[in-house]
Design a protein around this motif. Sequence first.
Motif, PDB file in Angstrom:
ATOM      1  N   ARG A   1      28.869  34.837  34.621  1.00 12.85           N
ATOM      2  CA  ARG A   1      27.471  34.444  34.376  1.00 12.85           C
ATOM      3  C   ARG A   1      27.378  33.003  33.895  1.00 12.85           C
ATOM      4  N   ARG A   2      28.314  32.580  33.073  1.00 17.30           N
ATOM      5  CA  ARG A   2      28.305  31.193  32.599  1.00 17.30           C
ATOM      6  C   ARG A   2      28.554  30.216  33.743  1.00 17.30           C
ATOM      7  N   LEU A   3      29.440  30.582  34.646  1.00 19.30           N
ATOM      8  CA  LEU A   3      29.675  29.728  35.810  1.00 19.30           C
ATOM      9  C   LEU A   3      28.435  29.666  36.709  1.00 19.30           C
ATOM     10  N   HIS A   4      27.737  30.780  36.858  1.00 18.62           N
ATOM     11  CA  HIS A   4      26.478  30.768  37.608  1.00 18.62           C
ATOM     12  C   HIS A   4      25.476  29.815  36.944  1.00 18.62           C
ATOM     13  N   PHE A   5      25.382  29.911  35.631  1.00 20.70           N
ATOM     14  CA  PHE A   5      24.441  29.058  34.899  1.00 20.70           C
ATOM     15  C   PHE A   5      24.808  27.589  35.073  1.00 20.70           C
ATOM     16  N   ALA A   6      26.084  27.263  34.929  1.00 26.77           N
ATOM     17  CA  ALA A   6      26.538  25.877  35.112  1.00 26.77           C
ATOM     18  C   ALA A   6      26.253  25.403  36.535  1.00 26.77           C
ATOM     19  N   GLY A   7      26.509  26.265  37.506  1.00 29.46           N
ATOM     20  CA  GLY A   7      26.228  25.903  38.897  1.00 29.46           C
ATOM     21  C   GLY A   7      24.757  25.638  39.122  1.00 29.46           C
ATOM     22  N   SER A   8      23.901  26.450  38.523  1.00 28.05           N
ATOM     23  CA  SER A   8      22.448  26.244  38.660  1.00 28.05           C
ATOM     24  C   SER A   8      22.023  24.923  38.029  1.00 28.05           C
ATOM     25  N   LEU A   9      22.583  24.611  36.866  1.00 29.68           N
ATOM     26  CA  LEU A   9      22.286  23.321  36.235  1.00 29.68           C
ATOM     27  C   LEU A   9      22.721  22.155  37.128  1.00 29.68           C
ATOM     28  N   LEU A  10      23.899  22.277  37.721  1.00 25.84           N
ATOM     29  CA  LEU A  10      24.396  21.221  38.601  1.00 25.84           C
ATOM     30  C   LEU A  10      23.532  21.080  39.854  1.00 25.84           C
ATOM     31  N   VAL A  11      23.040  22.189  40.378  1.00 26.82           N
ATOM     32  CA  VAL A  11      22.137  22.138  41.532  1.00 26.82           C
ATOM     33  C   VAL A  11      20.883  21.367  41.165  1.00 26.82           C
ATOM     34  N   LEU A  12      20.295  21.713  40.037  1.00 24.90           N
ATOM     35  CA  LEU A  12      19.080  21.014  39.603  1.00 24.90           C
ATOM     36  C   LEU A  12      19.350  19.531  39.354  1.00 24.90           C
ATOM     37  N   ALA A  13      20.491  19.226  38.752  1.00 24.91           N
ATOM     38  CA  ALA A  13      20.854  17.826  38.502  1.00 24.91           C
ATOM     39  C   ALA A  13      21.028  17.069  39.817  1.00 24.91           C
ATOM     40  N   ALA A  14      21.622  17.705  40.807  1.00 22.83           N
ATOM     41  CA  ALA A  14      21.814  17.053  42.104  1.00 22.83           C
ATOM     42  C   ALA A  14      20.473  16.795  42.787  1.00 22.83           C
ATOM     43  N   ILE A  15      19.553  17.734  42.676  1.00 22.22           N
ATOM     44  CA  ILE A  15      18.222  17.540  43.261  1.00 22.22           C
ATOM     45  C   ILE A  15      17.501  16.389  42.564  1.00 22.22           C
ATOM     46  N   VAL A  16      17.572  16.346  41.248  1.00 23.66           N
ATOM     47  CA  VAL A  16      16.956  15.244  40.493  1.00 23.66           C
ATOM     48  C   VAL A  16      17.600  13.920  40.878  1.00 23.66           C
ATOM     49  N   ALA A  17      18.919  13.905  40.991  1.00 24.04           N
ATOM     50  CA  ALA A  17      19.619  12.678  41.387  1.00 24.04           C
ATOM     51  C   ALA A  17      19.172  12.224  42.770  1.00 24.04           C
ATOM     52  N   ALA A  18      18.976  13.156  43.697  1.00 23.40           N
ATOM     53  CA  ALA A  18      18.514  12.802  45.042  1.00 23.40           C
ATOM     54  C   ALA A  18      17.133  12.170  45.000  1.00 23.40           C
ATOM     55  N   VAL A  19      16.256  12.727  44.173  1.00 18.82           N
ATOM     56  CA  VAL A  19      14.899  12.194  44.057  1.00 18.82           C
ATOM     57  C   VAL A  19      14.920  10.809  43.407  1.00 18.82           C
TER      58      VAL A  19
ATOM     59  N   THR B   1      17.471   8.608  43.038  1.00 21.41           N
ATOM     60  CA  THR B   1      18.218   7.568  43.756  1.00 21.41           C
ATOM     61  C   THR B   1      17.764   7.392  45.198  1.00 21.41           C
ATOM     62  N   GLY B   2      17.066   8.380  45.740  1.00 20.95           N
ATOM     63  CA  GLY B   2      16.688   8.338  47.146  1.00 20.95           C
ATOM     64  C   GLY B   2      17.871   8.586  48.065  1.00 20.95           C
ATOM     65  N   ASN B   3      18.968   9.052  47.511  1.00 17.60           N
ATOM     66  CA  ASN B   3      20.187   9.294  48.274  1.00 17.60           C
ATOM     67  C   ASN B   3      20.279  10.785  48.623  1.00 17.60           C
ATOM     68  N   ALA B   4      20.104  11.093  49.901  1.00 22.56           N
ATOM     69  CA  ALA B   4      20.086  12.488  50.351  1.00 22.56           C
ATOM     70  C   ALA B   4      21.445  13.170  50.254  1.00 22.56           C
ATOM     71  N   TRP B   5      22.512  12.416  50.081  1.00 18.49           N
ATOM     72  CA  TRP B   5      23.836  13.032  49.933  1.00 18.49           C
ATOM     73  C   TRP B   5      23.877  13.979  48.739  1.00 18.49           C
ATOM     74  N   TRP B   6      23.081  13.694  47.716  1.00 22.59           N
ATOM     75  CA  TRP B   6      23.023  14.588  46.560  1.00 22.59           C
ATOM     76  C   TRP B   6      22.550  15.982  46.971  1.00 22.59           C
ATOM     77  N   LEU B   7      21.695  16.042  47.991  1.00 24.82           N
ATOM     78  CA  LEU B   7      21.210  17.351  48.447  1.00 24.82           C
ATOM     79  C   LEU B   7      22.317  18.162  49.103  1.00 24.82           C
ATOM     80  N   LEU B   8      23.303  17.491  49.677  1.00 31.45           N
ATOM     81  CA  LEU B   8      24.460  18.202  50.221  1.00 31.45           C
ATOM     82  C   LEU B   8      25.377  18.679  49.100  1.00 31.45           C
TER      83      LEU B   8
END
Length: 114
Positions: free
Chosen positions: A25-43, A45-52
């Motif tokens: 469950r903790r790994l799921h939570f960390a993964g979800s945080l990283l997903v959200l961080a990557a989406i924010v980074a994409a927005v 920076t304008g760099n779509a690679w974060w979405l991958l």
Amino acid sequence: MPRRYASFAEFYPFYLSEHRDRACRRLHFAGSLLVLAAIVAAVITGNAWWLLAAPVCGYGCAWIGHFFFERNKPATFTHPLWSFRGDVRMYRLTWLGRMEPEIRRSSELFPTGA
């Protein structure tokens, strides 16, 4: 052949039974945080690679949890949409401090899984 569920309410006890290990469950939570961080980074920076990177982070963390701690196959393989919905619920309940009681309650109702 995987079991078919008629509703998310029917699927959810199975989902919880596949996430009884705290490390998973903790790994799921960390993964979800990283997903959200990557989406924010994409927005930002304008760099779509974060979405991958987002699904790699999310699934990578979750699958490590399943393969090494739960020792089961992720529900995403057989029930991708309901599994995603369960992940979102688990993330929210973790933030609210209500995931542990949810797991305990589920374990009492379904001691050997669904």
